[in-house]
Design a protein around this motif. Structure first.
Motif, PDB file in Angstrom:
ATOM      1  N   VAL A 320       0.891  -1.219   0.160  1.00  0.00           N
ATOM      2  CA  VAL A 320      -0.026  -0.045  -0.110  1.00  0.00           C
ATOM      3  C   VAL A 320       0.848   1.288  -0.079  1.00  0.00           C
ATOM      4  O   VAL A 320       0.338   2.481  -0.139  1.00  0.00           O
ATOM      5  N   GLN A 321       2.038   0.903   0.107  1.00  0.00           N
ATOM      6  CA  GLN A 321       3.063   2.178  -0.046  1.00  0.00           C
ATOM      7  C   GLN A 321       3.478   2.529  -1.274  1.00  0.00           C
ATOM      8  O   GLN A 321       4.245   3.379  -1.563  1.00  0.00           O
ATOM      9  N   GLU A 322       2.920   2.047  -2.341  1.00  0.00           N
ATOM     10  CA  GLU A 322       3.303   2.115  -3.805  1.00  0.00           C
ATOM     11  C   GLU A 322       2.101   2.254  -4.586  1.00  0.00           C
ATOM     12  O   GLU A 322       0.925   1.903  -4.411  1.00  0.00           O
ATOM     13  N   PHE A 323       2.339   2.714  -5.756  1.00  0.00           N
ATOM     14  CA  PHE A 323       1.274   3.164  -6.565  1.00  0.00           C
ATOM     15  C   PHE A 323       0.643   1.683  -7.167  1.00  0.00           C
ATOM     16  O   PHE A 323       1.449   0.939  -7.442  1.00  0.00           O
ATOM     17  N   GLY A 324      -0.504   1.731  -7.467  1.00  0.00           N
ATOM     18  CA  GLY A 324      -1.043   0.378  -8.435  1.00  0.00           C
ATOM     19  C   GLY A 324      -1.179  -0.868  -7.548  1.00  0.00           C
ATOM     20  O   GLY A 324      -1.020  -1.008  -6.189  1.00  0.00           O
ATOM     21  N   GLY A 325      -1.867  -1.654  -8.314  1.00  0.00           N
ATOM     22  CA  GLY A 325      -2.158  -3.151  -7.600  1.00  0.00           C
ATOM     23  C   GLY A 325      -1.200  -3.864  -8.040  1.00  0.00           C
ATOM     24  O   GLY A 325      -0.448  -4.531  -6.988  1.00  0.00           O
ATOM     25  N   SER A 326      -0.990  -4.573  -9.011  1.00  0.00           N
ATOM     26  CA  SER A 326      -0.014  -5.563  -9.274  1.00  0.00           C
ATOM     27  C   SER A 326       1.475  -5.243  -9.098  1.00  0.00           C
ATOM     28  O   SER A 326       2.394  -5.870  -8.326  1.00  0.00           O
ATOM     29  N   LEU A 327       1.775  -3.991  -9.655  1.00  0.00           N
ATOM     30  CA  LEU A 327       3.261  -3.618  -9.435  1.00  0.00           C
ATOM     31  C   LEU A 327       3.606  -2.919  -8.307  1.00  0.00           C
ATOM     32  O   LEU A 327       4.656  -2.811  -7.848  1.00  0.00           O
ATOM     33  N   SER A 328       2.625  -2.981  -7.265  1.00  0.00           N
ATOM     34  CA  SER A 328       2.856  -2.540  -5.903  1.00  0.00           C
ATOM     35  C   SER A 328       3.238  -3.675  -4.997  1.00  0.00           C
ATOM     36  O   SER A 328       3.839  -3.618  -3.811  1.00  0.00           O
ATOM     37  N   ALA A 329       3.219  -5.050  -5.397  1.00  0.00           N
ATOM     38  CA  ALA A 329       3.343  -6.120  -4.698  1.00  0.00           C
ATOM     39  C   ALA A 329       4.830  -6.086  -4.345  1.00  0.00           C
ATOM     40  O   ALA A 329       5.758  -6.023  -5.334  1.00  0.00           O
ATOM     41  N   PRO A 330       5.011  -6.577  -3.354  1.00  0.00           N
ATOM     42  CA  PRO A 330       6.633  -6.646  -2.792  1.00  0.00           C
ATOM     43  C   PRO A 330       7.378  -7.840  -3.366  1.00  0.00           C
ATOM     44  O   PRO A 330       6.533  -8.873  -3.276  1.00  0.00           O
ATOM     45  N   GLY A 331       8.529  -7.853  -3.608  1.00  0.00           N
ATOM     46  CA  GLY A 331       9.296  -9.015  -3.811  1.00  0.00           C
ATOM     47  C   GLY A 331      10.116  -9.510  -2.419  1.00  0.00           C
ATOM     48  O   GLY A 331      10.064  -8.559  -1.628  1.00  0.00           O
ATOM     49  N   TRP A 332      11.169 -10.463  -2.485  1.00  0.00           N
ATOM     50  CA  TRP A 332      11.823 -10.589  -1.448  1.00  0.00           C
ATOM     51  C   TRP A 332      13.055  -9.508  -1.093  1.00  0.00           C
ATOM     52  O   TRP A 332      13.349  -9.232   0.035  1.00  0.00           O
ATOM     53  N   ALA A 333      13.066  -8.656  -2.273  1.00  0.00           N
ATOM     54  CA  ALA A 333      14.106  -7.666  -1.900  1.00  0.00           C
ATOM     55  C   ALA A 333      13.686  -6.687  -1.166  1.00  0.00           C
ATOM     56  O   ALA A 333      14.263  -5.932  -0.043  1.00  0.00           O
ATOM     57  N   GLU A 334      12.272  -6.236  -1.259  1.00  0.00           N
ATOM     58  CA  GLU A 334      11.632  -5.406  -0.488  1.00  0.00           C
ATOM     59  C   GLU A 334      11.358  -5.777   1.073  1.00  0.00           C
ATOM     60  O   GLU A 334      11.406  -5.099   1.827  1.00  0.00           O
ATOM     61  N   ILE A 335      10.961  -7.247   0.994  1.00  0.00           N
ATOM     62  CA  ILE A 335      10.850  -7.816   2.497  1.00  0.00           C
ATOM     63  C   ILE A 335      12.058  -7.755   3.017  1.00  0.00           C
ATOM     64  O   ILE A 335      12.214  -7.468   4.351  1.00  0.00           O
ATOM     65  N   ALA A 336      13.363  -8.239   2.494  1.00  0.00           N
ATOM     66  CA  ALA A 336      14.845  -8.180   3.259  1.00  0.00           C
ATOM     67  C   ALA A 336      14.918  -6.970   3.752  1.00  0.00           C
ATOM     68  O   ALA A 336      15.426  -6.724   4.671  1.00  0.00           O
ATOM     69  N   ALA A 337      14.745  -6.017   2.651  1.00  0.00           N
ATOM     70  CA  ALA A 337      15.024  -4.530   3.185  1.00  0.00           C
ATOM     71  C   ALA A 337      14.295  -3.969   4.351  1.00  0.00           C
ATOM     72  O   ALA A 337      15.069  -3.485   5.378  1.00  0.00           O
ATOM     73  N   TRP A 338      13.044  -4.353   4.339  1.00  0.00           N
ATOM     74  CA  TRP A 338      12.271  -4.057   5.712  1.00  0.00           C
ATOM     75  C   TRP A 338      12.888  -4.610   6.948  1.00  0.00           C
ATOM     76  O   TRP A 338      12.929  -3.956   7.958  1.00  0.00           O
ATOM     77  N   TRP A 339      12.876  -6.005   6.666  1.00  0.00           N
ATOM     78  CA  TRP A 339      13.637  -6.621   7.885  1.00  0.00           C
ATOM     79  C   TRP A 339      14.991  -6.210   8.395  1.00  0.00           C
ATOM     80  O   TRP A 339      15.223  -6.151   9.634  1.00  0.00           O
ATOM     81  N   GLN A 340      15.795  -5.587   7.500  1.00  0.00           N
ATOM     82  CA  GLN A 340      17.118  -5.293   7.752  1.00  0.00           C
ATOM     83  C   GLN A 340      17.048  -4.014   8.413  1.00  0.00           C
ATOM     84  O   GLN A 340      17.701  -3.705   9.502  1.00  0.00           O
ATOM     85  N   ARG A 341      15.928  -3.105   8.174  1.00  0.00           N
ATOM     86  CA  ARG A 341      15.739  -1.935   8.808  1.00  0.00           C
ATOM     87  C   ARG A 341      15.173  -1.930  10.163  1.00  0.00           C
ATOM     88  O   ARG A 341      15.758  -1.293  11.092  1.00  0.00           O
ATOM     89  N   VAL A 342      14.454  -3.087  10.351  1.00  0.00           N
ATOM     90  CA  VAL A 342      13.668  -3.493  11.693  1.00  0.00           C
ATOM     91  C   VAL A 342      14.848  -4.105  12.600  1.00  0.00           C
ATOM     92  O   VAL A 342      15.025  -3.444  13.842  1.00  0.00           O
ATOM     93  N   ARG A 343      15.643  -4.775  12.199  1.00  0.00           N
ATOM     94  CA  ARG A 343      16.834  -5.389  13.043  1.00  0.00           C
ATOM     95  C   ARG A 343      17.512  -4.129  13.191  1.00  0.00           C
ATOM     96  O   ARG A 343      18.377  -4.383  14.351  1.00  0.00           O
ATOM     97  N   MET A 344      18.083  -3.310  12.519  1.00  0.00           N
ATOM     98  CA  MET A 344      19.183  -2.333  12.636  1.00  0.00           C
ATOM     99  C   MET A 344      18.696  -1.216  13.793  1.00  0.00           C
ATOM    100  O   MET A 344      19.537  -0.420  14.122  1.00  0.00           O
TER     101      MET A 344
END
Length: 386
Positions: A320-344
């Motif tokens: 929901v932080q991106e435009f659109g329906g299909s192309l706003s879907a996160p991949g593992w890159a976005e998930i990994a980046a989020w988790w790294q921010r949380v851990r740091m």
């Protein structure tokens, strides 16, 4: 089938990776075995071209002109779910009709070439124009206007190419139930061993009769939102609705928007509830589809129920932080980046959040940083550089 060089792909191919870091993470690697179906998830439905306006301060007012501060275009409809599944590393097969206009060509290319979705069971329909949806996002919600006509049936539903009455073997299928209408394929797919996950659309008839969901008998999991669940069960609480739905389906999952999601597993008696991740939503289009894709991924991978809910909620929150329906879907890159921010973040991130998503340490390889995925752009058909 490929649409050729016209139009522009919606993503730049990811750079090659070496060493232990894979270019595409396979969440099912640990459970794959010889003889498994080639397809992880099959789905069918209507592909729309979505045009999304964001940054509106309020709903459009009759007789006035409203200017949006943001805009995006992307494949929509069933493409939201297909893209979300593919971006999470699932081998996805989509059976859909595409118009042979520029919109249809763009959607086909975006899904097949950009996302790696198998369109062998899809078809281009000569002379049929693509369905279109215009979505206006404001105040955390959206209003949509759509136009389209039902695609003509294929010349032969059993010609070996177009989707037959029973889909190909797959680990799972995602079905969108239509109140009062029984589809033939979910029962056939379930009989062949596919695990059926289903959501449902709004009941325009106002009946909200559980008997109208005949295909629910073939489903392993049912994932309505809170309003739909409460109306079908005649309850006034999403949690009570989930318990009631679990009398009809092995696994009932109810999404509760900003309040998160809850689930009841009728087979084990297990229940789970997770809160939503607080984010500033730019566009909620397709968030429900992304949630389902995340839940399907965790289920096929064999994760605990609470982890599946948490992962699905995270996927939706990122979308929901991106435009659109299909192309706003996160991949593992976005998930990994989020988790790294949380851990740091250390003390800056709630301990409960780090604890709830600790399972990601076992899912994500160390230093996993593939290229981010494509996002919706204001227009389609940019010319390629000479």
């Amino acid at each position: 089938m490929s649409t050729g060089p016209r139009g522009v792909p919606t993503e730049v191919p990811e750079p090659a990776h070496t060493g232990a870091v894979p270019a595409v993470l396979d969440p099912l690697a640990a459970v794959r075995a010889e003889g498994d179906p080639r397809t992880d998830v099959y789905l069918t439905g209507t592909v729309f071209l979505d045009i999304i306006f964001t940054g509106l301060d309020s709903a459009p007012v009759r007789g006035t002109e409203s200017w949006a501060r943001g805009m995006g275009s992307s494949p929509g409809g069933v493409a939201n779910m297909a893209t979300a599944l593919a971006r999470l590393g699932l081998r996805t097969s989509l059976a859909a009709a595409f118009g042979d206009d520029k919109y249809g060509e763009y959607c086909w290319e975006a899904l097949e070439q950009g996302e790696g979705i198998d369109l062998a069971l899809s078809r281009m329909v000569p002379g049929w124009h693509s369905p279109v949806t215009v979505s206006m996002a404001y105040e955390g919600e959206r209003t949509m206007v759509s136009h389209g006509h039902e695609a003509p049936p294929p010349e032969s539903a059993f010609d070996g190419k177009h989707a037959p009455g029973c889909p190909p073997a797959s680990r799972a299928c995602v079905a969108s139930l239509v109140p009062g209408r029984r589809e033939g394929w979910p029962g056939c797919a379930a009989g062949r061993g596919s695990r059926i996950f289903a959501d449902v659309g709004w009941d325009d008839s106002g009946r909200w009769d559980p008997a109208d969901l005949a295909d629910l008998e073939h489903c392993e999991a049912f994932l309505p939102n809170a309003e739909e669940a409460m109306r079908y069960t005649r309850t006034d609480c999403p949690r009570a609705a989930a318990r009631k739905l679990a009398e009809r389906v092995p696994l009932a999952v109810v999404t509760m928007g900003a309040d998160g999601a809850c689930a009841v597993d009728a087979r084990t008696g297990e229940t789970a509830e997770v809160p939503a991740i607080a984010v500033e939503a730019l566009d909620p289009t397709g968030a429900g589809d992304v949630f389902v894709a995340g839940f399907v991924t965790g289920t096929l991978a064999g994760w605990p129920l609470a982890d599946r809910l948490s992962f699905a909620g995270l996927s939706a929150a990122l979308s929901v932080q991106e435009f659109g329906g299909s192309l706003s879907a996160p991949g593992w890159a976005e998930i990994a980046a989020w988790w790294q921010r949380v851990r740091m973040c250390g003390a800056g991130a709630p301990e409960e959040l780090r604890r709830r998503y600790g399972f990601l340490d076992a899912v994500l390889p160390a230093a996993y940083r593939p290229a981010p995925r494509a996002r919706a752009v204001p227009t389609i058909g940019f010319r390629r550089p000479a």
